[in-house]
Design a protein around this motif. Structure first.
Motif, PDB file in Angstrom:
ATOM      1  N   SER A 228      -9.864 -12.148   3.553  1.00  0.00           N
ATOM      2  CA  SER A 228      -8.872 -11.254   4.153  1.00  0.00           C
ATOM      3  C   SER A 228      -8.917 -11.197   5.667  1.00  0.00           C
ATOM      4  O   SER A 228      -8.166 -10.467   6.277  1.00  0.00           O
ATOM      5  CB  SER A 228      -9.074  -9.830   3.619  1.00  0.00           C
ATOM      6  OG  SER A 228     -10.223  -9.250   4.208  1.00  0.00           O
ATOM      7  N   SER A 229      -9.817 -11.915   6.292  1.00  0.00           N
ATOM      8  CA  SER A 229      -9.930 -11.790   7.740  1.00  0.00           C
ATOM      9  C   SER A 229     -10.348 -13.116   8.358  1.00  0.00           C
ATOM     10  O   SER A 229     -10.741 -14.053   7.663  1.00  0.00           O
ATOM     11  CB  SER A 229     -10.971 -10.723   8.098  1.00  0.00           C
ATOM     12  OG  SER A 229     -12.287 -11.188   7.827  1.00  0.00           O
TER      13      SER A 229
ATOM     14  N   CYS B 206      -8.864  -6.906  -0.903  1.00  0.00           N
ATOM     15  CA  CYS B 206     -10.050  -6.633  -0.086  1.00  0.00           C
ATOM     16  C   CYS B 206     -10.094  -5.181   0.348  1.00  0.00           C
ATOM     17  O   CYS B 206     -11.159  -4.553   0.355  1.00  0.00           O
ATOM     18  CB  CYS B 206     -10.081  -7.564   1.128  1.00  0.00           C
ATOM     19  SG  CYS B 206     -10.447  -9.284   0.692  1.00  0.00           S
ATOM     20  N   ARG B 207      -8.931  -4.624   0.683  1.00  0.00           N
ATOM     21  CA  ARG B 207      -8.898  -3.213   1.072  1.00  0.00           C
ATOM     22  C   ARG B 207      -9.253  -2.314  -0.100  1.00  0.00           C
ATOM     23  O   ARG B 207      -9.948  -1.307   0.064  1.00  0.00           O
ATOM     24  CB  ARG B 207      -7.510  -2.858   1.612  1.00  0.00           C
ATOM     25  CG  ARG B 207      -7.167  -3.514   2.930  1.00  0.00           C
ATOM     26  CD  ARG B 207      -5.923  -2.893   3.527  1.00  0.00           C
ATOM     27  NE  ARG B 207      -5.471  -3.637   4.685  1.00  0.00           N
ATOM     28  CZ  ARG B 207      -4.574  -3.177   5.552  1.00  0.00           C
ATOM     29  NH1 ARG B 207      -4.058  -1.974   5.390  1.00  0.00           N
ATOM     30  NH2 ARG B 207      -4.205  -3.906   6.581  1.00  0.00           N
TER      31      ARG B 207
ATOM     32  N   TYR C 145     -17.382  -7.465   0.549  1.00  0.00           N
ATOM     33  CA  TYR C 145     -17.072  -6.055   0.778  1.00  0.00           C
ATOM     34  C   TYR C 145     -17.753  -5.182  -0.275  1.00  0.00           C
ATOM     35  O   TYR C 145     -18.294  -4.117   0.031  1.00  0.00           O
ATOM     36  CB  TYR C 145     -15.566  -5.830   0.742  1.00  0.00           C
ATOM     37  CG  TYR C 145     -14.822  -6.330   1.953  1.00  0.00           C
ATOM     38  CD1 TYR C 145     -15.057  -5.777   3.214  1.00  0.00           C
ATOM     39  CD2 TYR C 145     -13.874  -7.345   1.851  1.00  0.00           C
ATOM     40  CE1 TYR C 145     -14.366  -6.236   4.332  1.00  0.00           C
ATOM     41  CE2 TYR C 145     -13.178  -7.798   2.964  1.00  0.00           C
ATOM     42  CZ  TYR C 145     -13.434  -7.243   4.205  1.00  0.00           C
ATOM     43  OH  TYR C 145     -12.751  -7.686   5.311  1.00  0.00           O
TER      44      TYR C 145
ATOM     45  N   ASP D  35      -5.093  -9.446   0.938  1.00  0.00           N
ATOM     46  CA  ASP D  35      -5.602  -8.444   1.860  1.00  0.00           C
ATOM     47  C   ASP D  35      -5.694  -7.096   1.167  1.00  0.00           C
ATOM     48  O   ASP D  35      -6.640  -6.324   1.372  1.00  0.00           O
ATOM     49  CB  ASP D  35      -4.695  -8.362   3.085  1.00  0.00           C
ATOM     50  CG  ASP D  35      -5.354  -7.643   4.246  1.00  0.00           C
ATOM     51  OD1 ASP D  35      -6.596  -7.594   4.276  1.00  0.00           O
ATOM     52  OD2 ASP D  35      -4.639  -7.141   5.130  1.00  0.00           O
TER      53      ASP D  35
ATOM     54  N   LYS E 200     -12.984  -2.400  -0.500  1.00  0.00           N
ATOM     55  CA  LYS E 200     -13.631  -1.640   0.568  1.00  0.00           C
ATOM     56  C   LYS E 200     -13.562  -0.142   0.306  1.00  0.00           C
ATOM     57  O   LYS E 200     -14.494   0.601   0.617  1.00  0.00           O
ATOM     58  CB  LYS E 200     -12.977  -1.936   1.922  1.00  0.00           C
ATOM     59  CG  LYS E 200     -13.354  -3.264   2.524  1.00  0.00           C
ATOM     60  CD  LYS E 200     -12.610  -3.512   3.813  1.00  0.00           C
ATOM     61  CE  LYS E 200     -13.071  -2.572   4.908  1.00  0.00           C
ATOM     62  NZ  LYS E 200     -12.399  -2.889   6.195  1.00  0.00           N
ATOM     63  N   LYS E 201     -12.450   0.325  -0.274  1.00  0.00           N
ATOM     64  CA  LYS E 201     -12.263   1.757  -0.521  1.00  0.00           C
ATOM     65  C   LYS E 201     -12.798   2.200  -1.876  1.00  0.00           C
ATOM     66  O   LYS E 201     -12.676   3.368  -2.235  1.00  0.00           O
ATOM     67  CB  LYS E 201     -10.773   2.095  -0.413  1.00  0.00           C
ATOM     68  CG  LYS E 201     -10.222   1.925   1.008  1.00  0.00           C
ATOM     69  CD  LYS E 201      -8.747   2.294   1.054  1.00  0.00           C
ATOM     70  CE  LYS E 201      -8.205   2.166   2.476  1.00  0.00           C
ATOM     71  NZ  LYS E 201      -6.775   2.546   2.548  1.00  0.00           N
TER      72      LYS E 201
ATOM     73  N   LEU F 241       0.823  -1.199   0.000  1.00  0.00           N
ATOM     74  CA  LEU F 241       0.000   0.000   0.000  1.00  0.00           C
ATOM     75  C   LEU F 241       0.862   1.257   0.000  1.00  0.00           C
ATOM     76  O   LEU F 241       0.486   2.277  -0.572  1.00  0.00           O
ATOM     77  CB  LEU F 241      -0.941  -0.009   1.207  1.00  0.00           C
ATOM     78  CG  LEU F 241      -1.988  -1.123   1.175  1.00  0.00           C
ATOM     79  CD1 LEU F 241      -2.848  -1.073   2.435  1.00  0.00           C
ATOM     80  CD2 LEU F 241      -2.858  -1.021  -0.061  1.00  0.00           C
TER      81      LEU F 241
END
Length: 255
Positions: free
Chosen positions: A111-112, A85-86, A121, A82, A89-90, A48
């Protein structure tokens, strides 16, 4: 220099030299350097950081950057999943596309510890329908009926979060409208509980059962959180006098 110093130098280049061409060079040269356990654990932060470094270069630049690092193998696969997935989500649609299409990230990755998938998501986001289209168009393997640890599917998440566009996309792609979670609650029950009338209407049109009961004997009408959704359920044949495990009917505690 030793491997650790080399890695640090390449990370510094990524963070300070905002250029996709330089990032290609970094990616190619970073591959032979196996990161130690501590760096692998923080791999998603590294990825990231690399993406953020190219923020000013537009969506294409940062998506290309992410794909290069993900494909290099230098960032651990779990961390890349992960990151997908982030991104979902964004609402980073271009980044999500690059990770799946160019880096080969599994679109069904979890991712969790709760077993949440990218499609779940996406289903919970206002613009998530776009991501659902992207994921499903890129891979025929996207499982729209995958369940999280509680047995909830993407349709359930769309119903809980009141996202009719996402719900419509999922149903159009063959997702089940009426799959219960571990506690027996169906997507229609969640839509009813939060008075999400538009989602409830879609589910009923897809033949969701207005008379279904959960493990406590409660129907969607028991769960109704507003008069509008209660009226909709009644128009679709929801039973008025069904008693739950405590002996209560909808009339015992109307919304």
């Amino acid at each position: 220099t030793d491997g650790s110093s080399s890695r640090s130098w390449w990370v510094e280049v990524v963070a300070t030299r905002a250029s996709v061409a330089r990032c290609r060079l970094v990616s190619l040269h970073a591959v032979p350097l196996p990161p130690p356990a501590a760096e692998r654990a923080g791999g998603v932060e590294f990825l990231l950081k690399a993406v953020a470094a190219f923020w000013a270069h537009g969506e294409g630049g940062r998506a290309d950057t992410a794909a290069l690092f993900a494909a290099s193998g230098w960032v651990p696969r779990a961390a890349v999943g992960d990151a997908l997935c982030r991104a979902v989500k964004k609402g980073e649609h271009v980044l999500a596309r690059a990770l799946v299409r160019d880096a080969g990230v599994d679109p069904n990755v979890s991712s969790s510890s709760f077993g949440l998938r990218p499609v779940m998501y996406a289903a919970s986001q206002p613009e998530g329908w776009q991501t659902i289209d992207i994921l499903c168009d890129l891979s025929s393997d996207v499982d729209c009926d995958a369940e999280d640890i509680g047995g909830q599917t993407a349709v359930t998440w769309a119903a809980r979060c009141g996202q009719p566009a996402a719900c419509r996309r999922l149903l159009a792609r063959g997702a089940a409208a009426d799959r219960p979670s571990n506690d027996g609650m169906t997507p229609l029950m969640w839509a009813a509980a939060y008075n999400h009338v538009a989602v409830a209407r879609l589910l009923l049109a897809a033949r969701a059962d207005a008379a279904a009961v959960d493990r406590r004997g409660m129907t969607p009408l028991h769960w109704a959180g507003g008069a509008d959704v209660a009226a909709l359920l009644l128009r679709h044949g929801a039973p008025l006098m069904t008693r739950d495990a405590a002996g209560a009917t909808f009339l015992s505690n109307p919304c």
